[in-house]
Design a protein around this motif. Structure first.
Motif, PDB file in Angstrom:
ATOM      1  N   GLY A  36      27.307  39.543  42.919  1.00 23.14           N
ATOM      2  CA  GLY A  36      28.103  40.162  43.973  1.00 23.14           C
ATOM      3  C   GLY A  36      29.186  41.051  43.410  1.00 23.14           C
ATOM      4  O   GLY A  36      28.942  42.181  43.001  1.00 23.14           O
ATOM      5  N   CYS A  37      30.435  40.532  43.386  1.00 24.96           N
ATOM      6  CA  CYS A  37      31.592  41.310  42.929  1.00 24.96           C
ATOM      7  C   CYS A  37      31.731  42.609  43.720  1.00 24.96           C
ATOM      8  O   CYS A  37      32.095  43.654  43.163  1.00 24.96           O
ATOM      9  CB  CYS A  37      31.520  41.580  41.431  1.00 24.96           C
ATOM     10  N   ALA A  62      42.099  53.312  41.700  1.00 23.38           N
ATOM     11  CA  ALA A  62      42.563  51.934  41.632  1.00 23.38           C
ATOM     12  C   ALA A  62      41.577  50.985  42.311  1.00 23.38           C
ATOM     13  O   ALA A  62      41.113  51.251  43.424  1.00 23.38           O
ATOM     14  CB  ALA A  62      43.933  51.814  42.294  1.00 23.38           C
ATOM     15  N   LEU A  63      41.264  49.890  41.625  1.00 19.18           N
ATOM     16  CA  LEU A  63      40.483  48.807  42.228  1.00 19.18           C
ATOM     17  C   LEU A  63      41.441  48.035  43.124  1.00 19.18           C
ATOM     18  O   LEU A  63      42.409  47.443  42.649  1.00 19.18           O
ATOM     19  CB  LEU A  63      39.908  47.893  41.145  1.00 19.18           C
ATOM     20  N   ILE A  64      41.164  48.010  44.440  1.00 15.52           N
ATOM     21  CA  ILE A  64      42.152  47.421  45.338  1.00 15.52           C
ATOM     22  C   ILE A  64      41.675  46.151  46.033  1.00 15.52           C
ATOM     23  O   ILE A  64      42.480  45.426  46.606  1.00 15.52           O
ATOM     24  CB  ILE A  64      42.630  48.467  46.374  1.00 15.52           C
ATOM     25  N   ALA A 113      35.295  40.885  46.115  1.00 12.24           N
ATOM     26  CA  ALA A 113      34.891  39.545  46.518  1.00 12.24           C
ATOM     27  C   ALA A 113      34.701  38.664  45.296  1.00 12.24           C
ATOM     28  O   ALA A 113      34.483  39.146  44.178  1.00 12.24           O
ATOM     29  CB  ALA A 113      33.600  39.617  47.326  1.00 12.24           C
ATOM     30  N   GLU A 114      34.751  37.360  45.501  1.00 12.00           N
ATOM     31  CA  GLU A 114      34.544  36.401  44.428  1.00 12.00           C
ATOM     32  C   GLU A 114      33.121  36.491  43.892  1.00 12.00           C
ATOM     33  O   GLU A 114      32.166  36.746  44.636  1.00 12.00           O
ATOM     34  CB  GLU A 114      34.796  34.981  44.936  1.00 12.00           C
ATOM     35  N   MET A 115      32.976  36.242  42.588  1.00 13.00           N
ATOM     36  CA  MET A 115      31.650  36.193  41.979  1.00 13.00           C
ATOM     37  C   MET A 115      30.813  35.097  42.622  1.00 13.00           C
ATOM     38  O   MET A 115      31.300  33.998  42.882  1.00 13.00           O
ATOM     39  CB  MET A 115      31.759  35.923  40.476  1.00 13.00           C
ATOM     40  N   PRO A 163      43.268  40.808  47.633  1.00 13.28           N
ATOM     41  CA  PRO A 163      43.346  41.483  46.334  1.00 13.28           C
ATOM     42  C   PRO A 163      42.050  41.332  45.563  1.00 13.28           C
ATOM     43  O   PRO A 163      41.180  40.543  45.934  1.00 13.28           O
ATOM     44  CB  PRO A 163      44.502  40.755  45.640  1.00 13.28           C
ATOM     45  N   PRO A 164      41.910  42.058  44.465  1.00 12.29           N
ATOM     46  CA  PRO A 164      40.704  41.885  43.635  1.00 12.29           C
ATOM     47  C   PRO A 164      40.602  40.475  43.083  1.00 12.29           C
ATOM     48  O   PRO A 164      41.600  39.884  42.656  1.00 12.29           O
ATOM     49  CB  PRO A 164      40.908  42.909  42.508  1.00 12.29           C
TER      50      PRO A 164
END
Length: 632
Positions: free
Chosen positions: A251-252, A261-263, A266-268, A290-291
């Motif tokens: 996922g990710c 910017a990575l803003i 989702a959780e792996m 947040p990331p």
């Protein structure tokens, strides 16, 4: 205007469009309940991606088309973008097979929007045909179609215009590889941005590899910054396989703003929905979370192995596992992982000693099993081993053509392999059948690389759980299991410190050696043969050695190199020994090995493709070899 976007990071089941359709409909209902305007779903969300030649089953394709139409009908009050297979039944490819596309469908108000040249779907342009991917076998690309029709790919790559609350917005929809632009002559995301896209959306089915997420973040961040507009990456979770490799999908799913910017992400490995808000006036993404953090090794490896193995066992209906427990690190880590995944009551640990097995390793095997609270038994093989040796060496072999007779002579290696096969093919396999479930393959990547294992002995089992881990990674994972997962010494400390040995003869004793691989060096030598994109050859090794940069190029320590190969003559002898095995008979063993849970960028199987050939040494190698030996 603020537009709510939901990314469906769903678990996709390959080859099951019926199951995936139900999952998609649930995601649509959940997105609708959250007031979403747009729902993004992964590439090949309906059929799955790695399904082999199921792509050639017309009834399967017809079902994909049916469920696709049902999803379109469900878009009456929400815009849905999802990946599936598209067909043109009136066209055939050069090989005579039905024309198929890896496609994205965008629907709103019950109808499809967007597409190329009257087609109501978006066609993937960049078809990966490397590593585990074989897209050109099944799909036709956009650039190939444009060449066929005399059209411009740049003009064909148009954003999709949708209407949200009477306002038109343009989405740049692309599929997975179209975003990995480093080695393609056409930059799909920048072309979409140039053609008016306000938001880039990458629908992906992208498998996990160690280090890949950080590379993807760098790449997509640069794309968003270059285009000056936000970019959303929507990936799936689950496992898929191509027969010889089992891949996890982590996922990710992520969002990047126009400044790069990575803003949000989702959780792996989470089957979840990621909510985002797109401010069209400011043209930026407002995150709702947040990331997510990305774990480092060995935690990263642990999560991938546990997730992938758990899903594989569920897929196969395996609820119990039998493991041969030698007292070494590979079987110890394997046993601890299966205990963590299935629970100790569902694993059977077997210690199978001959007279060559020391009390040290037998005691370590027992200590591990006791610490895990698993089922355990000791099944000595000395009697059956001796019976096999006697039977083979004393039974006359008759040549029926000449009426002459002879007896077989068993070498030391043959006797060693008899023990390995007696353990694996006879006892472990039979015990597994009686206990229920399956049995494990404990081989690591270094052993698979050189065939340091026995046909139908230790190269056997349902899956090679640690078959894509080098020995030093296995040790690190063992430490992590003790410290972070069990939070106590489940794997005894002595297993980490004793020198590995196969314990198959008097010459192989724990503590004094017998294992011919010096892992602090050979892990890195063998890794260079396999995992480098431009694969290292023996000529490269000698050239680097001559230049004094071999340890640096391999990534090992100078001390490890000196221990394994103290001089040029030793280096050459060692190199030729392992290269001949790696490129020779070990290939046959790997072909018949169990499927490997893939973790690195080149796992044995379909990721590292190989033919059975004779080992080859290049002209440069022979020249360097002669030069180096002349100076000894």
């Amino acid at each position: 205007m603020e537009i709510k976007i939901i990314c469906g990071q769903l678990e996709i089941i390959p080859g099951r469009p019926d199951v995936n359709y139900e999952k998609i409909m649930q995601a649509i209902a959940a997105a609708r309940a959250q007031g979403a305007d747009i729902l993004l779903l992964p590439e090949m969300a309906l059929p799955g991606y790695l399904i082999g030649d199921v792509w050639e089953q017309q009834s399967f394709l017809d079902d994909c088309d049916y469920y696709c139409q049902e999803i379109i009908k469900a878009s009456h009050d929400i815009c849905i973008a999802f990946g599936s297979v598209a067909m043109e039944k009136h066209k055939l490819n050069e090989d005579g097979r039905l024309r198929k596309y890896n496609a994205a469908f965008v629907c709103q108000n019950g109808t499809l929007v967007g597409g190329y040249q009257g087609r109501s779907f978006i066609i993937k342009n960049s078809l990966p045909n490397y590593r585990e991917f074989d897209d050109c076998r099944y799909f036709y690309s956009l650039h190939k179609l444009c060449a066929e029709e005399g059209a411009s790919v740049e003009q064909a790559l148009q954003p999709v215009t949708i209407t949200i609350r009477d306002t038109k917005v343009k989405l740049g929809i692309m599929l997975c590889e179209d975003g990995w632009t480093e080695n393609y002559h056409l930059n799909v995301p920048q072309t979409l941005a140039h053609n008016g896209a306000q938001l880039l959306c990458n629908l992906s089915c992208s498998p996990y590899t160690l280090g890949k997420n950080r590379k993807r973040n760098r790449l997509f961040s640069a794309q968003a910054k270059q285009a000056g507009i936000p970019l959303i990456y929507c990936n799936n979770v689950g496992i898929q396989n191509n027969g010889k490799n089992v891949f996890t999908y982590d996922g990710c799913t992520s969002a990047y703003n126009g400044d790069g910017a990575l803003i949000s992400s989702a959780e792996m490995y989470a089957d979840t929905l990621l909510e985002l808000t797109w401010d069209t006036e400011a043209n930026c993404i407002i995150p709702n979370c947040p990331p997510a953090s990305l774990p480092e090794e060995p935690e990263n490896i642990y999560h991938a192995i546990k997730y992938g193995t758990s899903k594989f066992l569920q897929q196969c209906g395996i609820q119990k596992m039998t493991i041969g427990l030698s007292g070494g690190i590979d079987s110890a880590v394997t046993a601890a992982l299966y205990a963590d995944i299935l629970g100790p009551k569902n694993i059977l640990l077997l210690n199978l000693p001959s007279r060559y097995n020391s009390t040290t390793t037998q005691d370590l095997a027992y200590s591990l099993a006791k610490a895990l609270g698993a089922n355990y038994a000791v099944l000595p093989i000395q009697e059956s081993y001796e019976h096999t040796v006697s039977q083979l060496s004393t039974t006359p072999i008759t040549n029926l053509g000449t009426s002459s007779a002879f007896n077989l002579t068993l070498s030391g290696l043959v006797k060693e392999n008899i023990q390995a096969r007696d353990r694996g093919a006879r006892l472990i396999a039979a015990a597994s059948a009686a206990f229920g479930g399956a049995f494990s393959c404990n081989s690591n990547k270094a052993e698979l690389a050189v065939g340091y294992a026995t046909f139908y002995g230790d190269i056997a089992g349902a899956i090679a759980m640690i078959g894509d881990l080098w020995k030093h990674q296995v040790y690190a994972l063992g430490r992590y299991l003790n410290e972070a997962i069990f939070k106590r010494e489940v794997i005894p400390e002595a297993i980490f410190t004793i020198r590995p040995s196969a314990e198959l003869s008097d010459a192989q004793t724990v503590g004094k050696g017998g294992d011919p691989l010096v892992y602090p060096y050979h892990d890195y030598l063998l890794r260079a043969f396999i995992e480098n994109w431009h694969k290292t050859t023996p000529a490269d090794i000698l050239r680097w050695y001559k230049q004094g940069v071999l340890a640096q190029e391999l990534g090992c320590s100078e001390a490890a190199l000196a221990e394994a190969c103290p001089n040029a003559e030793a280096l050459i002898a060692d190199l030729e020994r392992w290269w001949k095995l790696f490129a020779g008979f070990a290939v046959a063993k790997r072909i018949q090995a169990p499927p490997v849970l893939s973790l690195t960028k080149r796992a044995f199987g379909y990721d590292h493709r190989e033919a059975q050939l004779t080992p080859y040494f290049s002209r440069e190698y022979h020249m360097l070899r002669k030069e180096l030996l002349a100076h000894e």
